[in-house]
Motif scaffolding. Structure first.
Motif, PDB file in Angstrom:
ATOM      1  N   ASP A  77      47.142  36.680  35.526  1.00  0.00           N
ATOM      2  CA  ASP A  77      48.066  37.799  35.368  1.00  0.00           C
ATOM      3  C   ASP A  77      47.561  38.911  34.452  1.00  0.00           C
ATOM      4  O   ASP A  77      48.185  39.963  34.358  1.00  0.00           O
ATOM      5  CB  ASP A  77      49.413  37.300  34.835  1.00  0.00           C
ATOM      6  CG  ASP A  77      50.163  36.468  35.846  1.00  0.00           C
ATOM      7  OD1 ASP A  77      49.823  36.514  37.044  1.00  0.00           O
ATOM      8  OD2 ASP A  77      51.105  35.749  35.446  1.00  0.00           O
ATOM      9  N   SER A  78      46.438  38.701  33.790  1.00  0.00           N
ATOM     10  CA  SER A  78      45.866  39.747  32.939  1.00  0.00           C
ATOM     11  C   SER A  78      45.162  40.824  33.752  1.00  0.00           C
ATOM     12  O   SER A  78      44.739  41.840  33.205  1.00  0.00           O
ATOM     13  CB  SER A  78      44.862  39.137  31.956  1.00  0.00           C
ATOM     14  OG  SER A  78      45.499  38.217  31.107  1.00  0.00           O
ATOM     15  N   CYS A  79      45.039  40.611  35.054  1.00  0.00           N
ATOM     16  CA  CYS A  79      44.378  41.571  35.938  1.00  0.00           C
ATOM     17  C   CYS A  79      45.110  42.914  35.913  1.00  0.00           C
ATOM     18  O   CYS A  79      46.333  42.970  36.060  1.00  0.00           O
ATOM     19  CB  CYS A  79      44.354  41.030  37.368  1.00  0.00           C
ATOM     20  SG  CYS A  79      43.657  42.160  38.587  1.00  0.00           S
ATOM     21  N   ILE A  80      44.335  43.992  35.727  1.00  0.00           N
ATOM     22  CA  ILE A  80      44.916  45.342  35.733  1.00  0.00           C
ATOM     23  C   ILE A  80      44.533  46.099  37.002  1.00  0.00           C
ATOM     24  O   ILE A  80      44.739  47.307  37.100  1.00  0.00           O
ATOM     25  CB  ILE A  80      44.496  46.139  34.482  1.00  0.00           C
ATOM     26  CG1 ILE A  80      42.967  46.235  34.365  1.00  0.00           C
ATOM     27  CG2 ILE A  80      45.105  45.506  33.224  1.00  0.00           C
ATOM     28  CD1 ILE A  80      42.477  47.176  33.271  1.00  0.00           C
ATOM     29  N   CYS A 107      41.720  47.112  38.238  1.00  0.00           N
ATOM     30  CA  CYS A 107      40.836  48.250  37.976  1.00  0.00           C
ATOM     31  C   CYS A 107      39.744  48.406  39.023  1.00  0.00           C
ATOM     32  O   CYS A 107      39.166  49.473  39.163  1.00  0.00           O
ATOM     33  CB  CYS A 107      40.210  48.127  36.591  1.00  0.00           C
ATOM     34  SG  CYS A 107      39.036  46.751  36.433  1.00  0.00           S
ATOM     35  N   ILE A 112      47.818  42.496  41.549  1.00  0.00           N
ATOM     36  CA  ILE A 112      46.879  41.593  40.878  1.00  0.00           C
ATOM     37  C   ILE A 112      45.923  41.149  41.976  1.00  0.00           C
ATOM     38  O   ILE A 112      46.351  40.723  43.044  1.00  0.00           O
ATOM     39  CB  ILE A 112      47.596  40.365  40.270  1.00  0.00           C
ATOM     40  CG1 ILE A 112      48.498  40.803  39.128  1.00  0.00           C
ATOM     41  CG2 ILE A 112      46.589  39.340  39.774  1.00  0.00           C
ATOM     42  CD1 ILE A 112      49.330  39.682  38.530  1.00  0.00           C
ATOM     43  N   CYS A 125      34.716  41.814  34.336  1.00  0.00           N
ATOM     44  CA  CYS A 125      36.161  42.005  34.164  1.00  0.00           C
ATOM     45  C   CYS A 125      36.474  42.446  32.726  1.00  0.00           C
ATOM     46  O   CYS A 125      36.206  41.710  31.782  1.00  0.00           O
ATOM     47  CB  CYS A 125      36.912  40.708  34.481  1.00  0.00           C
ATOM     48  SG  CYS A 125      38.700  40.884  34.321  1.00  0.00           S
ATOM     49  N   THR A 140      39.289  42.690  31.183  1.00  0.00           N
ATOM     50  CA  THR A 140      40.403  42.003  30.533  1.00  0.00           C
ATOM     51  C   THR A 140      40.206  40.492  30.452  1.00  0.00           C
ATOM     52  O   THR A 140      41.061  39.780  29.938  1.00  0.00           O
ATOM     53  CB  THR A 140      41.731  42.277  31.267  1.00  0.00           C
ATOM     54  OG1 THR A 140      41.650  41.773  32.601  1.00  0.00           O
ATOM     55  CG2 THR A 140      42.063  43.760  31.275  1.00  0.00           C
ATOM     56  N   ALA A 155      40.282  38.451  32.934  1.00  0.00           N
ATOM     57  CA  ALA A 155      41.272  37.844  33.819  1.00  0.00           C
ATOM     58  C   ALA A 155      40.685  36.883  34.841  1.00  0.00           C
ATOM     59  O   ALA A 155      41.420  36.208  35.548  1.00  0.00           O
ATOM     60  CB  ALA A 155      42.053  38.945  34.545  1.00  0.00           C
TER      61      ALA A 155
END
Length: 56
Positions: A7-10, A12, A29, A47, A49, A51
């Protein structure tokens, strides 16, 4: 062992061009297709973040 995106995926897009087998799907996500993932870790390395990690 495939990699997964948490869930930390932004969303990008940094990981998309790094995947040699194109197993990452875009979305709110991103998702890695575990059946196609070759466990190279290229996506996790870029990555911002953190993630992306190996599946437990």
């Amino acid at each position: 062992m495939a990699y997964v995106i948490n869930d930390s995926c932004i969303a990008c897009g940094s990981c998309l061009p790094e995947c040699p087998v194109d197993c990452i799907s875009e979305g709110g996500i991103y998702v890695i297709d575990g059946d196609q993932c070759i466990d190279c870790g290229s996506c996790a390395a870029v990555c911002p973040t953190g993630a992306i990690s190996p599946e437990d």
